[in-house]
Scaffold this active site. Structure first.
Site, short mmCIF file in Angstrom:
data_model
loop_
_atom_site.label_atom_id
_atom_site.label_comp_id
_atom_site.label_asym_id
_atom_site.label_seq_id
_atom_site.Cartn_x
_atom_site.Cartn_y
_atom_site.Cartn_z
N HIS A 1 23.85 50.26 -47.84
CA HIS A 1 23.85 49.50 -46.59
C HIS A 1 22.79 48.39 -46.66
CE1 HIS A 1 24.59 48.82 -42.36
NE2 HIS A 1 23.29 48.80 -42.14
N ASP B 1 57.20 39.47 -0.70
CA ASP B 1 57.66 40.82 -0.36
C ASP B 1 58.70 40.71 0.74
OD1 ASP B 1 57.91 43.65 -0.02
OD2 ASP B 1 55.87 43.85 -0.81
N ASP C 1 63.14 38.25 -1.34
CA ASP C 1 63.70 39.39 -2.07
C ASP C 1 63.80 38.97 -3.54
OD1 ASP C 1 65.56 41.07 -3.31
OD2 ASP C 1 66.56 41.51 -1.41
N GLU D 1 55.19 58.30 -15.46
CA GLU D 1 56.46 58.99 -15.70
C GLU D 1 57.03 58.74 -17.09
OE1 GLU D 1 59.35 60.06 -13.23
OE2 GLU D 1 57.84 60.83 -11.86
N LYS E 1 56.95 71.85 2.26
CA LYS E 1 57.86 72.43 1.27
C LYS E 1 57.21 72.39 -0.10
CE LYS E 1 61.72 70.98 4.02
NZ LYS E 1 60.92 69.98 4.82
N GLY F 1 58.00 76.27 -5.89
CA GLY F 1 56.79 77.10 -5.77
C GLY F 1 55.49 76.32 -5.79
N TYR G 1 67.68 66.51 -10.65
CA TYR G 1 66.22 66.54 -10.73
C TYR G 1 65.72 67.48 -11.81
CZ TYR G 1 61.38 66.84 -9.09
OH TYR G 1 60.02 66.80 -8.99
N ARG H 1 50.59 66.71 -15.83
CA ARG H 1 50.54 65.28 -16.16
C ARG H 1 49.09 64.84 -16.09
NH1 ARG H 1 53.38 61.81 -11.84
NH2 ARG H 1 55.36 61.97 -12.92
C1 UGA Z 1 55.80 59.98 -8.87
C2 UGA Z 1 56.77 58.83 -9.05
O1 UGA Z 1 57.89 59.18 -9.74
C3 UGA Z 1 56.30 57.65 -9.79
O2 UGA Z 1 56.68 56.53 -9.06
C4 UGA Z 1 54.88 57.50 -10.06
O3 UGA Z 1 54.72 56.78 -11.25
C5 UGA Z 1 54.20 58.80 -10.19
O4 UGA Z 1 54.50 59.67 -9.12
C6 UGA Z 1 52.73 58.54 -10.15
O5 UGA Z 1 52.24 58.14 -9.07
O6 UGA Z 1 52.10 58.66 -11.18
P1 UGA Z 1 55.80 62.58 -9.09
O7 UGA Z 1 54.36 62.87 -9.26
O8 UGA Z 1 56.72 63.57 -9.72
O9 UGA Z 1 56.14 61.13 -9.64
O10 UGA Z 1 56.23 62.45 -7.55
P2 UGA Z 1 55.75 62.99 -6.14
O11 UGA Z 1 56.83 62.63 -5.21
O12 UGA Z 1 54.40 62.50 -5.78
O13 UGA Z 1 55.78 64.57 -6.32
C7 UGA Z 1 54.79 65.31 -6.96
C8 UGA Z 1 55.22 66.76 -7.01
O14 UGA Z 1 55.22 67.29 -5.70
C9 UGA Z 1 56.61 67.02 -7.58
O15 UGA Z 1 56.57 68.10 -8.46
C10 UGA Z 1 57.45 67.36 -6.36
O16 UGA Z 1 58.51 68.22 -6.66
C11 UGA Z 1 56.43 68.02 -5.45
N1 UGA Z 1 56.74 67.93 -3.99
C12 UGA Z 1 57.08 66.75 -3.43
C13 UGA Z 1 56.64 69.06 -3.22
O17 UGA Z 1 56.32 70.16 -3.73
N2 UGA Z 1 56.90 68.97 -1.89
C14 UGA Z 1 57.25 67.81 -1.28
O18 UGA Z 1 57.49 67.80 -0.07
C15 UGA Z 1 57.34 66.66 -2.09
#
Ligand code: UGA
Length: 690
Positions: free
Chosen positions: A104, A350, A371, A437, A529, A533, A616, A622
């Site tokens: 070095h 928007d 739009d 996602e 909901k 689960g 679904y 994640r």
């Molecule tokens: C979402 C979107 O798909 C994307 O737009 C986005 O990129 C991503 O979040 C993110 O923000 O990173 P996801 O996390 O699956 O994906 O969507 P949510 O609707 O926030 O749901 C999260 C989890 O909660 C899912 O497993 C869903 O089944 C659950 N959930 C949702 C419930 O248990 N109860 C509900 O009333 C609604």
């Protein structure tokens, strides 16, 4: 002794020469291909080794398993590295029994890292050195075998110091190599507490800051003088290179740094003292004396050297950012941050302006109601006119992926592809919202932008159309970057939460992200909901943290974000939907407005097929790796989940109250008790607590 050498530069040639002269048997030399963009002023290791009839290799990545295997098969007793530019990993370091030694160009532990010769001169050191040390997987920190000091004279340049380095290295090797052969060489640990570390340098680092002292500027000039790209400054927009200067004494008061004090001799003021320019060059001309440069460029006493005036004005100009979908969750929060900085104009489109109403009177905010699938001419014109393009329009709620897959394709893919192409056409920088996602059902613990697999389910599972569209557009952007030079950054938000995430009304039709949906349940007194689960996990990220990261990407210091993919998420806030729901309910029960709303109606576990339909499929966990954001932007999320949830809940509860919908309740509370609860199907709070 069977030896492999990794080498480059003059020190590389000197090292090979010393090894041969001391009877080391060199099996192979590994070196680099010369970089066409670099001034190759030094001798070729490849040529030197080839003339000695030693096999030469130039791997792209010496740590690739193929090369590791080849080196293992060569069975070296020892490996030497002389100015080899890449780090060598443990698999290679572990091969030779007698270890790996690196030479070095400094007196370690000082000046570890890159360009030690240039840095030593820049810092005005009076001496440096050469060190032979054992290699570890970290730069320049292994035990020292031998080292020698080298004096740095006041008029040394990096080139002359390199010459001294080669001589010292040769002498030192000739002394130590016989001892290494006999196994009698010393090995002394470094004093790590005294270590200093310096990084790589590029031609732009040669810009002169005239506010520094005359000696500091002189040091920079001799450190980057030929054969390096040179120190430079601007007279207006004319770039001048300064090759040789001397410090002079000025009796009168020195004017503002950078001011030309006289043209014959050509003298320039600095922050402390003045410099006489002896040898210089206009960047499009030949070498000349300072006196001639002043004459040819029409420079008079009193004029000032400084930054490139065109670049300076360009840097001072407010940058125009085009945000399509400016009223959305990210769009409005980002606009707020950009406007607060005072450095940007926001041009936004928007369908509506509910969330951005608060900026409509700001002179730096320009809104157009439109739009993206109709007002294409407006978009094209604004892509041409703006500096940075951020297309945020997309369907981004899972229920819509299964309910309206074609709309997702048309909007998220087709319409956005047009915008990407406008950016290619007009040479504009695009910041494209990819998504968490895209990783789909990746099974890795942490999702890494550059290495993780993107895993999707079968075609009949429409949930993946969103991920697939986004992935394809990521790939198209990447390809445009490679083949047409498109400047881009892909960012991937991980479950951002905060005020204005969706709306309670969108939640009413099931089209919102989970937290808004859950808050609506609390506001309406309907059961929360838990889909399948609620054990699936997400990392929730505060929108303020997310937007700060995005802001740094827009700033793009040093162009570091160009061509990069950056996850924006908070790996610390990793919890299941069930845990999120519990936290929300607990915070709701303690909120000052909670008495206005119906009593909490409990939890209900539902099948995803019932909730979202048969198309679904879910993601179990994640979690982002945020190494890229840390490395490129020095960004780390700061907001804890409790705070994010409190703020989001508070925002929506106030919104619900302000909507007037609960006026009745406020006037007549006893009428509203357990509202909308189907007692038989509700799972009690205590049952689901983890
Ligand atoms: C979402 C979107 O798909 C994307 O737009 C986005 O990129 C991503 O979040 C993110 O923000 O990173 P996801 O996390 O699956 O994906 O969507 P949510 O609707 O926030 O749901 C999260 C989890 O909660 C899912 O497993 C869903 O089944 C659950 N959930 C949702 C419930 O248990 N109860 C509900 O009333 C609604």
């Amino acid at each position: 002794m069977k030896t492999i050498v990794l080498a480059y530069h003059n020190v590389g040639c000197a090292g090979i020469k010393a090894l041969v002269e001391n009877g080391f048997d060199i099996t192979a030399v590994f070196t680099h291909k010369d970089n066409a963009k670099e001034n190759i002023w030094f001798n070729s290791v490849a040529e030197y080794a080839a003339r000695l009839n030693i096999p030469v290799f130039v791997p792209e990545d010496i740590n690739h398993p193929l090369w590791v295997q080849r080196i293992r098969e060569m069975a070296p007793d020892i490996i030497f590295s002389f100015y080899y530019r890449n780090m060598v990993g443990s698999p290679i370091l572990e091969i030779p029994l007698k270890g790996c030694l690196n030479l070095h160009g400094s007196f370690l532990p000082e000046y570890r890292g890159r360009c030690p010769v240039n840095w030593a001169i820049i810092n005005g050191e009076k001496e440096t050195g050469a060190t032979l040390h054992y290699m570890t997987p970290r730069p320049d920190d292994g035990d020292i075998v031998c080292q020698e000091k080298i004096k740095i004279a006041d008029n040394d340049t990096s080139e002359s110091l390199h010459g001294k380095m080669v001589k010292t290295a040769s002498n030192m090797l000739n002394k130590i190599l016989p001892l290494i052969k006999e196994g009698r060489a010393p090995s002394v640990p470094q004093e790590h507490s005294r270590a200093t570390y310096f990084g790589g340098r590029n031609p732009n680092d040669g810009e002169i800051d005239w506010s520094k002292s005359a000696s500091e500027i002189k040091n920079l000039i001799r450190a980057v003088s030929k054969p390096y790209p040179g120190a430079f400054s601007f007279a207006g927009d004319r770039k001048c290179l300064f090759w040789s200067v001397k410090q002079i004494l000025i009796k009168a008061a020195v004017p503002m740094p950078g001011t030309v004090i006289s043209t014959d001799p050509f003298v320039i003021a600095t922050g402390r003292g003045a410099l006489q320019v002896d040898l210089c060059q206009p960047d499009d001309g030949v070498y000349m004396s300072g006196v001639q440069l002043a004459r040819e460029l029409g420079i008079d006493a009193g004029m000032r050297f400084g930054r490139d005036i065109k670049k300076y004005l360009e840097a001072e100009r407010k940058k125009k950012v085009l945000i399509l979908g400016v009223d959305g969750f990210i769009g409005n929060a980002l606009s707020e941050r950009l406007l607060a900085s005072g450095k940007y104009e926001v041009h936004g489109m928007d369908l509506r302006s509910g969330s951005i109403e608060r900026f409509l009177k700001n002179p730096d905010f320009h809104f157009y109601e439109g739009d993206i699938s109709i007002h294409r001419e407006w978009i094209k014109y604004h892509v041409k006119k703006c500096d940075i393009i951020i297309p945020l329009v997309a369907i981004a709620t899972p229920i819509e992926y299964t309910r309206n897959p074609l709309k997702v394709f048309e909007l998220d893919f087709e319409e956005n592809l047009k915008i990407v192409r406008y950016c290619v056409q007009y040479g504009k920088r695009i910041l494209f919202p990819s998504t968490s996602e895209v990783y789909g059902m990746c099974e890795e613990d942490e999702f890494d932008e550059d290495n993780s697999r993107l895993v999707l389910g079968p075609v009949r599972k429409q949930r993946w159309i969103y991920s697939c569209c986004k992935q394809l557009i990521d790939r198209v952007i990447w390809a445009y970057g490679q083949s047409k030079g498109l400047k881009f950054t892909l960012f991937r938000p991980f479950n951002w939460v905060g005020p204005r995430l969706d709306t309670l009304n969108s939640a009413r039709i099931g089209s919102s992200r989970v937290i808004t949906q859950l808050i609506l349940n609390l506001v309406e007194g309907s059961p929360i909901k838990l889909v399948d689960g609620g054990n699936q996990k997400r990392c929730f990220t505060d929108v303020a943290d997310g937007v700060e990261c995005l802001y740094r990407i827009i700033e793009n210091k040093g162009g570091l974000c160009d061509g990069q993919i950056i996850n924006i998420g908070n790996p610390e806030n990793d919890l299941s939907i069930k845990e999120l729901a519990n936290m929300l309910v607990e915070k709701f029960s303690r909120h000052s407005l909670s008495s206005i709303f119906p009593v909490f109606a409990g939890f209900r576990e539902v099948e995803s097929k019932t909730y979202y339909g048969p198309g679904y499929e879910d993601i179990k966990h994640r979690k982002p790796s945020i190494r890229n954001a840390g490395r490129l932007l020095d960004w780390f999320p700061k907001t804890g989940l409790e705070q994010s949830i409190e703020q989001t809940l508070d925002f929506f509860l106030h919104e619900a109250v302000e909507s007037g919908e609960f006026n009745d309740v406020m006037c007549n509370p006893e009428k509203f008790g357990r509202h909308g609860v189907d007692e038989g199907k509700v799972v009690s709070l205590s049952l689901i607590a983890n």
